[in-house]
Design a protein around this motif. Structure first.
Motif, PDB file in Angstrom:
ATOM      1  N   HIS A 129       0.808  -1.225  -0.039  1.00 18.64           N
ATOM      2  CA  HIS A 129       0.008  -0.047  -0.017  1.00 18.64           C
ATOM      3  C   HIS A 129       0.842   1.373  -0.034  1.00 18.64           C
ATOM      4  CE1 HIS A 129      -3.175  -2.580   1.193  1.00 18.64           C
ATOM      5  NE2 HIS A 129      -2.449  -3.265   1.860  1.00 18.64           N
ATOM      6  N   GLN A 130       2.139   1.241  -0.412  1.00 18.76           N
ATOM      7  CA  GLN A 130       2.935   2.315  -0.490  1.00 18.76           C
ATOM      8  C   GLN A 130       2.531   3.458  -1.141  1.00 18.76           C
ATOM      9  OE1 GLN A 130       6.734   1.154  -2.350  1.00 18.76           O
ATOM     10  NE2 GLN A 130       5.972  -0.415  -3.050  1.00 18.76           N
ATOM     11  N   ALA A 131       1.594   3.494  -2.128  1.00 18.50           N
ATOM     12  CA  ALA A 131       1.111   4.541  -2.829  1.00 18.50           C
ATOM     13  C   ALA A 131       0.282   5.576  -1.803  1.00 18.50           C
ATOM     14  CB  ALA A 131       0.232   4.058  -3.944  1.00 18.50           C
ATOM     15  N   LEU A 132      -0.188   4.970  -0.671  1.00 17.68           N
ATOM     16  CA  LEU A 132      -0.723   5.806   0.241  1.00 17.68           C
ATOM     17  C   LEU A 132       0.327   6.782   1.023  1.00 17.68           C
ATOM     18  CD1 LEU A 132      -3.211   3.396   1.888  1.00 17.68           C
ATOM     19  CD2 LEU A 132      -3.864   5.392   0.277  1.00 17.68           C
ATOM     20  N   PRO A 133       0.083   7.951   1.028  1.00 19.80           N
ATOM     21  CA  PRO A 133       1.095   9.008   1.911  1.00 19.80           C
ATOM     22  C   PRO A 133       1.395   8.450   3.265  1.00 19.80           C
ATOM     23  CG  PRO A 133      -0.768  10.304   0.546  1.00 19.80           C
ATOM     24  CD  PRO A 133      -1.195   8.815   0.618  1.00 19.80           C
ATOM     25  N   ALA A 134       0.446   7.953   3.976  1.00 17.44           N
ATOM     26  CA  ALA A 134       0.750   7.627   5.244  1.00 17.44           C
ATOM     27  C   ALA A 134       1.603   6.507   5.292  1.00 17.44           C
ATOM     28  CB  ALA A 134      -0.527   7.270   6.199  1.00 17.44           C
ATOM     29  N   VAL A 135       1.580   5.372   4.287  1.00 26.63           N
ATOM     30  CA  VAL A 135       2.242   4.204   4.463  1.00 26.63           C
ATOM     31  C   VAL A 135       3.568   4.532   3.887  1.00 26.63           C
ATOM     32  CG1 VAL A 135       2.686   2.166   3.317  1.00 26.63           C
ATOM     33  CG2 VAL A 135       0.318   2.650   4.116  1.00 26.63           C
ATOM     34  N   ALA A 136       3.858   5.536   2.793  1.00 22.84           N
ATOM     35  CA  ALA A 136       5.069   5.846   2.613  1.00 22.84           C
ATOM     36  C   ALA A 136       5.862   6.583   3.382  1.00 22.84           C
ATOM     37  CB  ALA A 136       4.909   6.825   1.069  1.00 22.84           C
ATOM     38  N   THR A 137       5.325   7.359   4.015  1.00 26.48           N
ATOM     39  CA  THR A 137       6.033   7.936   5.466  1.00 26.48           C
ATOM     40  C   THR A 137       6.543   7.024   6.271  1.00 26.48           C
ATOM     41  OG1 THR A 137       4.685  10.108   5.264  1.00 26.48           O
ATOM     42  CG2 THR A 137       5.850   9.586   7.211  1.00 26.48           C
ATOM     43  N   VAL A 138       5.685   5.978   6.673  1.00 21.16           N
ATOM     44  CA  VAL A 138       6.454   5.103   7.580  1.00 21.16           C
ATOM     45  C   VAL A 138       7.262   4.092   7.149  1.00 21.16           C
ATOM     46  CG1 VAL A 138       4.549   3.021   7.413  1.00 21.16           C
ATOM     47  CG2 VAL A 138       5.375   3.698   9.711  1.00 21.16           C
ATOM     48  N   LEU A 139       7.300   3.697   5.773  1.00 17.91           N
ATOM     49  CA  LEU A 139       8.331   2.985   5.300  1.00 17.91           C
ATOM     50  C   LEU A 139       9.573   3.822   5.144  1.00 17.91           C
ATOM     51  CD1 LEU A 139       6.275   1.436   2.335  1.00 17.91           C
ATOM     52  CD2 LEU A 139       7.044   0.095   4.375  1.00 17.91           C
ATOM     53  N   GLU A 140       9.413   5.009   4.777  1.00 19.04           N
ATOM     54  CA  GLU A 140      10.606   5.761   4.912  1.00 19.04           C
ATOM     55  C   GLU A 140      11.160   5.928   6.265  1.00 19.04           C
ATOM     56  OE1 GLU A 140      14.016   7.931   3.870  1.00 19.04           O
ATOM     57  OE2 GLU A 140      12.435   6.940   2.303  1.00 19.04           O
ATOM     58  N   GLN A 141      10.384   6.260   7.239  1.00 18.78           N
ATOM     59  CA  GLN A 141      10.850   6.210   8.609  1.00 18.78           C
ATOM     60  C   GLN A 141      11.780   4.689   9.114  1.00 18.78           C
ATOM     61  OE1 GLN A 141       7.698   6.469  11.412  1.00 18.78           O
ATOM     62  NE2 GLN A 141       8.770   6.064  13.323  1.00 18.78           N
ATOM     63  N   ALA A 142      11.168   3.537   8.486  1.00 18.57           N
ATOM     64  CA  ALA A 142      11.658   2.269   8.740  1.00 18.57           C
ATOM     65  C   ALA A 142      13.054   1.934   8.179  1.00 18.57           C
ATOM     66  CB  ALA A 142      10.838   1.101   8.408  1.00 18.57           C
ATOM     67  N   ARG A 143      12.943   2.622   6.918  1.00 22.49           N
ATOM     68  CA  ARG A 143      14.325   2.630   6.128  1.00 22.49           C
ATOM     69  C   ARG A 143      15.351   3.453   6.796  1.00 22.49           C
ATOM     70  NH1 ARG A 143      11.128   2.591   1.501  1.00 22.49           N
ATOM     71  NH2 ARG A 143      10.989   4.521   1.510  1.00 22.49           N
ATOM     72  N   SER A 144      15.039   4.702   7.538  1.00 25.35           N
ATOM     73  CA  SER A 144      15.977   5.495   8.394  1.00 25.35           C
ATOM     74  C   SER A 144      16.456   5.115   9.419  1.00 25.35           C
ATOM     75  CB  SER A 144      15.482   6.908   8.194  1.00 25.35           C
ATOM     76  OG  SER A 144      14.225   6.931   8.811  1.00 25.35           O
TER      77      SER A 144
END
Length: 431
Positions: free
Chosen positions: A416-431
Motif C-alpha cells: 500500500h506504499q502509494a498511500l502517503p501515510a504508508v510511504a512516510t512510515v516505510l521511509e521512517q523504517a528505512r532511516s
C-alpha cells in the motif's frame, strides 16, 4: 519538569551523581535522605511531611537502619523528591513532561547504576565465592530480593543490555552452590533462586536474539527448580521453553502447545493465582500460534479466573507483573494471531492507552500486533500510524523482538506504499 516543584525536590546536580543514582537504583533512600539534608539543605522534617513518613523514621533510615520496601512508599518518595521514575525502576511519572526521545544513554546509565548498586547493599561478593565457611540460612532470601531488584531493569532495557548482568548473577550463585557448605533447607532455597536467575538470564538471552543460550538456561532452570521442589518455578521454566518453541515449524509449534500444557500441570492447581494466570496466558498464546481458537479461548478464560482469585496475598516477584492490563494485551495478541481483528483491536486499544511509553520495548511489541490487526481489518492508514509509533519506541532498545515483529507488518504495508501515510512510515523504517 514543570508545574509546582515541592520544597523537597532534589537538585539535578545531585540526581546526576553516580553515588546517588546507585543508591536510588538499590532503593537505598536513607542515603538519599542524608544527601538531601547535608548537600541540599532539605530537613528531615520536610522530607517526612512530603513523603508521608514519620520524622524519626526518616532519621533512622538516614543512619542506615532499615529499608523502604513497599511500592506505594517508593512512588510517594519519588514524587516528593522529584526523582525520575527510571532511576527507581518506575514508569515515567506524571510530572515528567520531557519525552524519552533518545533514551539509550539513560537506560545504559541506569543499568550500570543498578548493577553496581546490587553488589553494594551488604550481600556477599558472589563473583568470587569463598571455598570455606557455611552459607547462612538467610542468604537465599537476600539473593531472591536482589534478583527481584535486578528484574526491574527489564522494564526499561532490552536483553542486549541486561544479559551479561543476569548471566553473571546466575553463574555466581551456581559457583556458590558448588563451593560452599549449607544445610539441606538452605540448599533447596539456593537452588530455587538459581532457577529464578536462570529464567531471568534466559529471557534476556531470548530477547537479545541468543536463542541457543536461552534454551540452555531454561533447561537448567527447570532442573534446578525440580531439584528444589519448586513446582511453580519448574512450570514457568516449561512455559519459557514453550514460548521459545513457537518460533519453529508446525511440529515445533505442536510440541510447544504440549509443553505449555505441561507447564500448567507442573505448577498445579495449588499455585498462587498470578502464577496460574501467567501460565494459562502462555498456554493461550501457544494455542493461538498453533491456530487453535477454541482452546485459546478456554485458556484465556482460565487465566481470567485465576487472576480474579488474587486477593492481595504475597505472590512471587517473577509473576507479580501479571494483571488485568497484561491479560487484555495477551488476549488481543491471541485474537490477532487468529485473524480476528474485530476482537483484537478494541482490547489492544484499551489496554495500550494505559500502557506507559517508558516500557518502550514491550509497548512497541504490543503495538505491532495492533498494527497487524488493523491491516487485517483493511484499516491501512491506521495500521501505518500505529507502526510509526512502534518504530519510534523501539529505537535504541537493545532487543531483537520489536524488529522481528515489525518486519512482516512492514512487508504487508509495502503493498500500500502509494498511500502517503504508508510511504512516510516505510521511509521512517528505512532511516
Amino acid at each position: 519538569m514543570t508545574g509546582h516543584e515541592p520544597s523537597t525536590a532534589l537538585p539535578r546536580r545531585l540526581l546526576e551523581r553516580p553515588d546517588v543514582r546507585a543508591a536510588l537504583a538499590a532503593h537505598d533512600f536513607g542515603t538519599v535522605f542524608h544527601v538531601a539534608r547535608t548537600e541540599a539543605g532539605i530537613s528531615y522534617s520536610m522530607i517526612a511531611a512530603e513523603c508521608g513518613i514519620k520524622p524519626e523514621r526518616v532519621g533512622t533510615l538516614a543512619k542506615g537502619h532499615g529499608r523502604v520496601t513497599t511500592f506505594e512508599k517508593v512512588v510517594r518518595i519519588a514524587d516528593a523528591l522529584r526523582i525520575p521514575g527510571r532511576l527507581v525502576g518506575l514508569s515515567r511519572r506524571p510530572w515528567e513532561t520531557t519525552p524519552e526521545e533518545d533514551a539509550m544513554p539513560e537506560r545504559r546509565e541506569f543499568l550500570k547504576a543498578s548493577a553496581a548498586a546490587s553488589l553494594a547493599v551488604g550481600l556477599p561478593d558472589l563473583a568470587r565465592p569463598s571455598s570455606r565457611g557455611r552459607v547462612g540460612r538467610d542468604l537465599p532470601e537476600k539473593l531472591r530480593q536482589r534478583t527481584a531488584r535486578l528484574r526491574r531493569l527489564d522494564d526499561v532495557l532490552g536483553g542486549g543490555d541486561t544479559y551479561r548482568t543476569y548471566l553473571g548473577e546466575y553463574q555466581s550463585t551456581r559457583s556458590l552452590l558448588r563451593s560452599r557448605s549449607y544445610t539441606e533447607e538452605t540448599g533447596r532455597g539456593l537452588l530455587s533462586v538459581l532457577a529464578e536467575q536462570a529464567q531471568q538470564a534466559g529471557w534476556a538471552a531470548f530477547d537479545g536474539g541468543r536463542h541457543a543460550e536461552a534454551r540452555g538456561l531454561y533447561e537448567a532452570s527447570q532442573k534446578a527448580a525440580a531439584d528444589a521442589g519448586d513446582d511453580a518455578l519448574a512450570g514457568n521454566a516449561l512455559a519459557f521453553l514453550a514460548y521459545q518453541g513457537l518460533r519453529g515449524d508446525r511440529q515445533d509449534r505442536q510440541d510447544a502447545v504440549q509443553t505449555a500444557a505441561r507447564s500448567c500441570a507442573t505448577a498445579g492447581p495449588d499455585a498462587v493465582p498470578r502464577v496460574r494466570a501467567l501460565l494459562y496466558e502462555r498456554l493461550a498464546w501457544a494455542h493461538a500460534v498453533a491456530g487453535q481458537g477454541d482452546e485459546t479461548e478456554r485458556a484465556l478464560g482460565a487465566a481470567r479466573d485465576a487472576l480474579a482469585e488474587a486477593d492481595g496475598t504475597p505472590q512471587p516477584d517473577w509473576a507479580a507483573w501479571v494483571d488485568e492490563t497484561e491479560l487484555q494485551i495477551m488476549s488481543g495478541r491471541c485474537w490477532t494471531e487468529l485473524n480476528r481483528p474485530l476482537r483484537a483491536v478494541p482490547v489492544l486499544e484499551a489496554a495500550l492507552a494505559r500502557y506507559d511509553d517508558a516500557h518502550a520495548r514491550d509497548k512497541a511489541l504490543y503495538l505491532s500486533w495492533l498494527a497487524d490487526s488493523y491491516l487485517t481489518a483493511g484499516e491501512i492508514e491506521q495500521a501505518a500510524s500505529v507502526t510509526g509509533r512502534a518504530l519510534d519506541l523501539s529505537r535504541g532498545v537493545a532487543s531483537e523482538r520489536p524488529r522481528e515483529r515489525l518486519a512482516p507488518v512492514l512487508r504487508r504495508l509495502v503493498e500500500h506504499q502509494a498511500l502517503p501515510a504508508v510511504a512516510t512510515v516505510l521511509e521512517q523504517a528505512r532511516s
